[in-house]
Design a protein around this motif. Structure first.
Motif, PDB file in Angstrom:
ATOM      1  N   LYS A  44      23.044  57.623 -16.320  1.00 19.02           N
ATOM      2  CA  LYS A  44      22.502  59.350 -15.821  1.00 19.02           C
ATOM      3  C   LYS A  44      21.700  59.309 -14.367  1.00 19.02           C
ATOM      4  O   LYS A  44      21.385  60.214 -14.146  1.00 19.02           O
ATOM      5  N   TRP A  60      15.430  65.919 -16.291  1.00 19.28           N
ATOM      6  CA  TRP A  60      16.230  65.515 -15.596  1.00 19.28           C
ATOM      7  C   TRP A  60      17.742  65.801 -16.140  1.00 19.28           C
ATOM      8  O   TRP A  60      18.397  65.084 -16.997  1.00 19.28           O
ATOM      9  N   ASP A 105      14.195  63.017  -8.755  1.00 15.59           N
ATOM     10  CA  ASP A 105      14.953  63.351 -10.105  1.00 15.59           C
ATOM     11  C   ASP A 105      13.066  63.949 -10.326  1.00 15.59           C
ATOM     12  O   ASP A 105      12.375  63.002 -11.398  1.00 15.59           O
ATOM     13  N   TRP A 165      10.667  64.921 -13.295  1.00 14.10           N
ATOM     14  CA  TRP A 165      11.649  65.023 -14.566  1.00 14.10           C
ATOM     15  C   TRP A 165      10.895  64.640 -15.406  1.00 14.10           C
ATOM     16  O   TRP A 165      11.138  65.330 -16.557  1.00 14.10           O
ATOM     17  N   GLU A 206      13.565  57.697 -10.913  1.00 19.22           N
ATOM     18  CA  GLU A 206      13.699  56.777 -12.809  1.00 19.22           C
ATOM     19  C   GLU A 206      14.353  57.125 -13.647  1.00 19.22           C
ATOM     20  O   GLU A 206      14.928  55.847 -14.186  1.00 19.22           O
ATOM     21  N   THR A 207      14.757  58.128 -13.793  1.00 17.55           N
ATOM     22  CA  THR A 207      15.372  59.247 -14.526  1.00 17.55           C
ATOM     23  C   THR A 207      17.370  58.019 -14.716  1.00 17.55           C
ATOM     24  O   THR A 207      17.955  57.656 -14.767  1.00 17.55           O
TER      25      THR A 207
END
Length: 379
Positions: free
Chosen positions: A359, A311, A303, A306, A346-347
């Motif tokens: 996600k 994202w 991502d 983002w 991360e996301t």
């Protein structure tokens, strides 16, 4: 947690767009023999602790990875808990009893597919000068390696990013006005020997996985055009010199080359490999030991960017990597690496307390699976 990565990724993107294919240097050594089996590691904001590993390893091993990076929590005598990964590089001396719960978790975790797990050890909080008393850091380094060994891990994910104290920037050192770059470089090298000896005392055949190795100061120096004394991570080079100097047979270092987070062009992987293998040798004190102990890997940030691009879990064209882009880059990363490629997120989260991804669209998961499977059949 990785708050510096966003700004850094912008620099990487600009560098990638402007990079041109570099010829192989005359007289460069042959590419290192590749490991028989390539490995893929997960490392991101879904980083588990040992209790999570123990509870969820069955679900985690359904993913395409060969292992993950995890952190270790401690329980002090007063019952207080904290994150050893983030507090080991300081003045507090941790006892084995503080980490017993984490060690017990690892011993009780029935790893099967996850054969290559790495205990994360940061250079934080780093409120120390290189000339201060390092006995606690050395003790804690040995303890981290001991937990990794007892937990049947592959080794230590040694994260040298300057999240708190700026250890590796000579310009930020306490006594820079009275101590020269040469003195600080010599002291950092000495500390590198100390830390490596401690790692080996806890885990004699440890693998040290570096998010950045010499590749980072070499990049910051603009390939030798800028003095290391003027680089944000300049002192990392002599520190690694000391680690290599202390390394014994059976030890391995991996330069994980976080600089590749946004690579999409196959030439970038080949250029980066050539740089790690040959070009950066001018900042390495002992090229012979470097070639003997260090291998090269690549990281990708799924991502990437983002914070500016977002994202999007429905319109993938809005993301830095579409699923097809990511599959292509990941396959190139695996093929170019000596042994390890790794994915940072991360996301999107690969695992959660609910036992499911978060996600993380199926299209990206399948892209990773396809790249992994294709790499196994590549000549």
């Amino acid at each position: 947690m990785h708050f510096l990565r966003f700004a850094f990724s912008l620099c990487l993107l600009a560098f990638e767009l402007s990079a041109q294919k570099a010829p192989q240097p005359e007289g460069a050594p042959a590419r290192q023999p590749r490991a028989a089996g390539k490995k893929m590691i997960e490392f991101g904001w879904d980083e588990p602790d040992t209790a999570f590993l123990r509870q969820h390893v069955g679900e985690m091993e359904q993913t395409p990875f060969d292992g993950c990076v995890f952190h270790v929590n401690f329980v002090g005598r007063d019952g207080a808990t904290g994150n050893f990964t983030w507090q080991g590089w300081g003045e507090r001396v941790f006892a084995e009893a503080d980490l017993k719960r984490a060690m017990d978790d690892l011993k009780a975790t029935p790893f099967r597919r996850f054969t290559d797990n790495f205990l994360r050890f940061n250079t934080t909080p780093a409120k120390l000068d290189w000339f201060d008393d390092y006995s606690a850091v050395i003790h804690n380094s040995r303890l981290a390696a001991l937990v990794a060994r007892e937990g049947k891990c592959r080794g230590i994910l040694f994260d040298i990013e300057q999240y708190e104290g700026e250890l590796f920037d000579y310009r930020k050192q306490r006594d820079r006005e009275t101590k020269s770059w040469e003195r600080y470089a010599a002291q950092a090298r000495s500390r590198g020997r100390d830390v490596m000896q401690a790692f080996q005392a806890g885990f004699p055949r440890v693998t040290i996985f570096l998010t950045f190795g010499y590749s980072l100061p070499w990049h910051e120096s603009r390939e030798g055009k800028v003095s290391l004394s003027d680089c944000h991570y300049g002192l990392l080079a002599p520190f690694l010199d000391g680690m290599l100097e202390a390394a014994r047979e059976g030890v391995r270092f991996i330069d994980g080359h976080e600089l590749s987070y946004g690579y999409k062009n196959a030439d970038r992987f080949h250029q980066a490999y050539a740089a790690m293998r040959q070009d950066l040798l001018p900042i390495v004190a002992d090229p012979g030991r470097y070639r003997r102990f260090v291998s090269f890997g690549f990281g990708l940030w799924m991502d990437n960017q983002w914070r500016t691009l977002g994202w999007n879990t429905e319109d993938f064209s809005k993301n830095f990597f579409s699923p097809d882009d990511f599959e292509s880059s990941l396959l190139r990363a695996i093929e170019a690496a000596d042994e390890y490629a790794w994915i940072y997120t991360e996301t999107p989260r690969w695992w959660s307390n609910e036992g499911t991804p978060v996600k993380l669209p199926e299209a990206y998961l399948e892209a990773v699976r396809r790249a992994r499977n294709r790499s196994k059949t590549s000549p």
